[in-house]
Motif scaffolding. Structure first.
Motif, PDB file in Angstrom:
ATOM      1  N   ARG A   1      27.123  55.093 103.283  1.00 13.69           N
ATOM      2  CA  ARG A   1      25.856  54.374 103.394  1.00 13.69           C
ATOM      3  C   ARG A   1      25.027  54.798 104.597  1.00 13.69           C
ATOM      4  NH1 ARG A   1      26.320  52.585  98.542  1.00 13.69           N
ATOM      5  NH2 ARG A   1      27.419  50.666  98.164  1.00 13.69           N
TER       6      ARG A   1
ATOM      7  N   HIS B   1      20.810  49.560 103.836  1.00 12.75           N
ATOM      8  CA  HIS B   1      21.810  50.578 103.508  1.00 12.75           C
ATOM      9  C   HIS B   1      21.123  51.839 102.999  1.00 12.75           C
ATOM     10  CE1 HIS B   1      25.478  48.515 104.196  1.00 12.75           C
ATOM     11  NE2 HIS B   1      25.169  47.510 103.406  1.00 12.75           N
TER      12      HIS B   1
ATOM     13  N   ARG C   1      20.005  56.198 105.308  1.00 12.52           N
ATOM     14  CA  ARG C   1      20.388  57.563 104.932  1.00 12.52           C
ATOM     15  C   ARG C   1      19.474  58.588 105.519  1.00 12.52           C
ATOM     16  NH1 ARG C   1      22.181  57.092  98.705  1.00 12.52           N
ATOM     17  NH2 ARG C   1      23.633  55.474  99.061  1.00 12.52           N
TER      18      ARG C   1
ATOM     19  N   ASP D   1      28.890  49.835 107.921  1.00  6.62           N
ATOM     20  CA  ASP D   1      28.682  49.577 106.496  1.00  6.62           C
ATOM     21  C   ASP D   1      29.930  49.019 105.820  1.00  6.62           C
ATOM     22  OD1 ASP D   1      30.230  51.825 106.544  1.00  6.62           O
ATOM     23  OD2 ASP D   1      29.007  52.967 105.134  1.00  6.62           O
TER      24      ASP D   1
END
Length: 182
Positions: free
Chosen positions: A152, A178, A182, A48
């Motif tokens: 991210r 992104h 998670r 990220d």
């Protein structure tokens, strides 16, 4: 000593004059290095864009030539440069002192520091041979975001345990991915 000894010496000279030259045409046609050649250092990033360096200073302690200077800084939620609590705020490698031993690479717990194949490190000004953090950081790839930014890729464990898998699966990351990561 014989009368013919000087003639024998000239014989060697004349014999080598007509052999092909073995000199490499280095500046114009450089030879590729071996894949595992240790050249210039590089500070790596997570998929990220966050820096892998957590400012632990283990590389500086491991350096026998005292060529590495690291000053750690604290991450905050507003300004996050690495997934850990700290990051390398000031990072310098002095190539006037570096002996290329690779002990700093072995000491790095996050695999932040690696060595590239770049070997042309000569310069005519001493100050330019002290590489700073901006010169050592790996370039941003497509999908990476320039730090500081929030995590991210999920929990901090994901950065270290699943980082290589995420790098293979998700590069280049888009802004939509992104949030999905998670």
């Amino acid at each position: 000593m014989s009368v013919f000894d000087p003639v024998k010496g000239f014989g060697v000279t004349f014999a080598t004059m007509f052999k092909p030259v073995v000199t490499e045409d280095y500046p114009k046609n450089p030879e590729p290095t071996a894949p595992r050649y240790h050249g210039r250092h590089q500070l790596n990033r997570h998929p990220d864009g966050l820096e892998k360096c957590v400012g632990c200073e283990l590389c500086a302690w491991a350096c026998p030539a005292d060529a590495i200077f690291v000053e750690g800084g604290d991450n905050t939620e507003e300004a996050r440069y690495s997934p850990g609590e700290r990051y390398g705020a000031n990072y310098q490698i002095n190539y006037l002192r570096c002996i290329g031993c690779g002990l700093c690479i072995e000491a790095c717990p996050t695999r932040s520091l690696t060595m590239t194949n770049e070997y042309e490190l000569a310069d005519d000004e001493r100050q330019r041979l002290i590489y700073t953090k901006d010169m050592l950081l790996a370039p941003l790839l497509p999908g990476m975001e320039q730090p500081p930014h929030p995590l991210r890729l999920g929990d901090s464990d994901d950065y270290y345990v699943h980082g290589p898998e995420l790098l293979r699966q998700k590069l280049p990351l888009t802004p939509v991915q992104h949030g999905a990561a998670r």
